[in-house]
Design a protein around this motif. Sequence first.
Motif, PDB file in Angstrom:
ATOM      1  N   LYS A   1       0.791  -1.340  -0.010  1.00 24.87           N
ATOM      2  CA  LYS A   1       0.061  -0.090  -0.193  1.00 24.87           C
ATOM      3  C   LYS A   1       0.753   1.101  -0.099  1.00 24.87           C
ATOM      4  O   LYS A   1       1.976   1.219   0.658  1.00 24.87           O
ATOM      5  N   ALA A   2       0.560   2.146  -0.581  1.00 21.78           N
ATOM      6  CA  ALA A   2       1.288   3.535  -0.840  1.00 21.78           C
ATOM      7  C   ALA A   2       1.413   4.197   0.435  1.00 21.78           C
ATOM      8  O   ALA A   2       2.408   4.712   0.681  1.00 21.78           O
ATOM      9  N   ARG A   3       0.546   4.004   1.245  1.00 22.45           N
ATOM     10  CA  ARG A   3       0.752   4.807   2.654  1.00 22.45           C
ATOM     11  C   ARG A   3       1.500   4.008   3.410  1.00 22.45           C
ATOM     12  O   ARG A   3       2.653   4.568   4.353  1.00 22.45           O
ATOM     13  N   HIS A   4       1.872   2.936   3.439  1.00 19.69           N
ATOM     14  CA  HIS A   4       2.912   2.037   3.917  1.00 19.69           C
ATOM     15  C   HIS A   4       4.300   2.331   3.381  1.00 19.69           C
ATOM     16  O   HIS A   4       5.441   2.661   3.989  1.00 19.69           O
ATOM     17  N   MET A   5       4.329   2.470   1.922  1.00 19.22           N
ATOM     18  CA  MET A   5       5.496   2.921   1.400  1.00 19.22           C
ATOM     19  C   MET A   5       5.924   4.307   1.948  1.00 19.22           C
ATOM     20  O   MET A   5       7.244   4.623   2.249  1.00 19.22           O
ATOM     21  N   LEU A   6       4.868   5.085   2.033  1.00 19.59           N
ATOM     22  CA  LEU A   6       5.357   6.867   2.604  1.00 19.59           C
ATOM     23  C   LEU A   6       5.787   6.415   3.943  1.00 19.59           C
ATOM     24  O   LEU A   6       6.804   7.282   4.358  1.00 19.59           O
ATOM     25  N   ARG A   7       4.980   5.729   4.933  1.00 16.20           N
ATOM     26  CA  ARG A   7       5.580   5.785   6.267  1.00 16.20           C
ATOM     27  C   ARG A   7       7.018   5.410   6.294  1.00 16.20           C
ATOM     28  O   ARG A   7       7.900   5.656   7.092  1.00 16.20           O
ATOM     29  N   TRP A   8       7.417   4.040   5.618  1.00 16.95           N
ATOM     30  CA  TRP A   8       8.713   3.408   5.467  1.00 16.95           C
ATOM     31  C   TRP A   8       9.821   4.537   5.144  1.00 16.95           C
ATOM     32  O   TRP A   8      10.859   4.584   5.572  1.00 16.95           O
ATOM     33  N   ASN A   9       9.365   5.066   4.078  1.00 27.99           N
ATOM     34  CA  ASN A   9      10.510   6.017   3.358  1.00 27.99           C
ATOM     35  C   ASN A   9      10.350   7.366   3.891  1.00 27.99           C
ATOM     36  O   ASN A   9      11.759   7.862   3.831  1.00 27.99           O
ATOM     37  N   LEU A  10       9.781   7.740   5.031  1.00 28.13           N
ATOM     38  CA  LEU A  10       9.651   8.990   5.616  1.00 28.13           C
ATOM     39  C   LEU A  10      11.023   8.926   6.550  1.00 28.13           C
ATOM     40  O   LEU A  10      11.867   9.600   6.697  1.00 28.13           O
ATOM     41  N   ALA A  11      11.043   7.751   7.090  1.00 26.18           N
ATOM     42  CA  ALA A  11      12.149   7.597   8.255  1.00 26.18           C
ATOM     43  C   ALA A  11      13.438   7.274   7.477  1.00 26.18           C
ATOM     44  O   ALA A  11      14.472   7.644   7.822  1.00 26.18           O
ATOM     45  N   TYR A  12      13.337   6.417   6.181  1.00 19.71           N
ATOM     46  CA  TYR A  12      14.683   6.590   5.380  1.00 19.71           C
ATOM     47  C   TYR A  12      15.040   7.751   4.982  1.00 19.71           C
ATOM     48  O   TYR A  12      16.385   8.160   4.986  1.00 19.71           O
ATOM     49  N   ALA A  13      14.265   8.512   4.465  1.00 17.47           N
ATOM     50  CA  ALA A  13      14.469   9.938   3.893  1.00 17.47           C
ATOM     51  C   ALA A  13      15.245  10.858   5.018  1.00 17.47           C
ATOM     52  O   ALA A  13      16.133  11.570   4.668  1.00 17.47           O
TER      53      ALA A  13
END
Length: 170
Positions: free
Chosen positions: A140-152
Motif C-alpha cells: 500500500k502506498a501509505r505503508h511505502m510513505l511511512r517507511w520511506n519517511l524514516a529512510y529519507a
Amino acid sequence: MVAPPFALLLMPRDDRRTRLRRHFTQGLQGLAPQFALFLAAGVISTGLTALLASLPHGLDLPLSHFGHWQAWCALGLIVAIAFTGVHPLIGIATLAPLVAPLHPDPTLLGMLFLMSWALGTGSSPLSGSNLAICVRYGIKARHMLRWNLAYAFGGWLACGAVFALHAAAA
C-alpha cells in the motif's frame, strides 16, 4: 565511448543480431519518458537562467554565499518536494541557476545534486521505481510513505554528516 563496445562484447553470441534489432526497434522507445524528463529539466533550467538574467539587478537572495549548511537545507527541500511528486531533477534544474551567482564550491554542488537525486528518487513514494515496487509486491502506498519517511530523514542526516566532513576537509 566505452559502454557500447563493451555491451556488444559482453552480449551473448547466440542471436546477437536479433537482440540488437529488437533493442533498436523496441527497447529505445521505452526511454521516451526519461528523455522527456531530462528535456523538461533543461528547459526549466534555461528558462530560469534567462529570467534571472533579465532582472535589472539579478535576484536578491537572502544568502551571501552557498555553503554546507545551505546545501544541507536545499537537500531537505528538494527531498521534501520529491515527496509531493516533483522529480528531484526538476528541483536540481531550478536550484542550479539560483545559486550560480553565489559561486558555490563545485564539489559541494555536485554532492548536493547527486544526494538529492538519489535520496529524492529512492525515498519518494511517488517516484516511478517505488510505484513499480508497490504495484509488483502489493504494498500500500501509505505503508511505502511511512517507511520511506524514516529512510529519507535518516538519509538526510547522513548526507549532513558528509557535508560536515567536506566542510572540515576544506
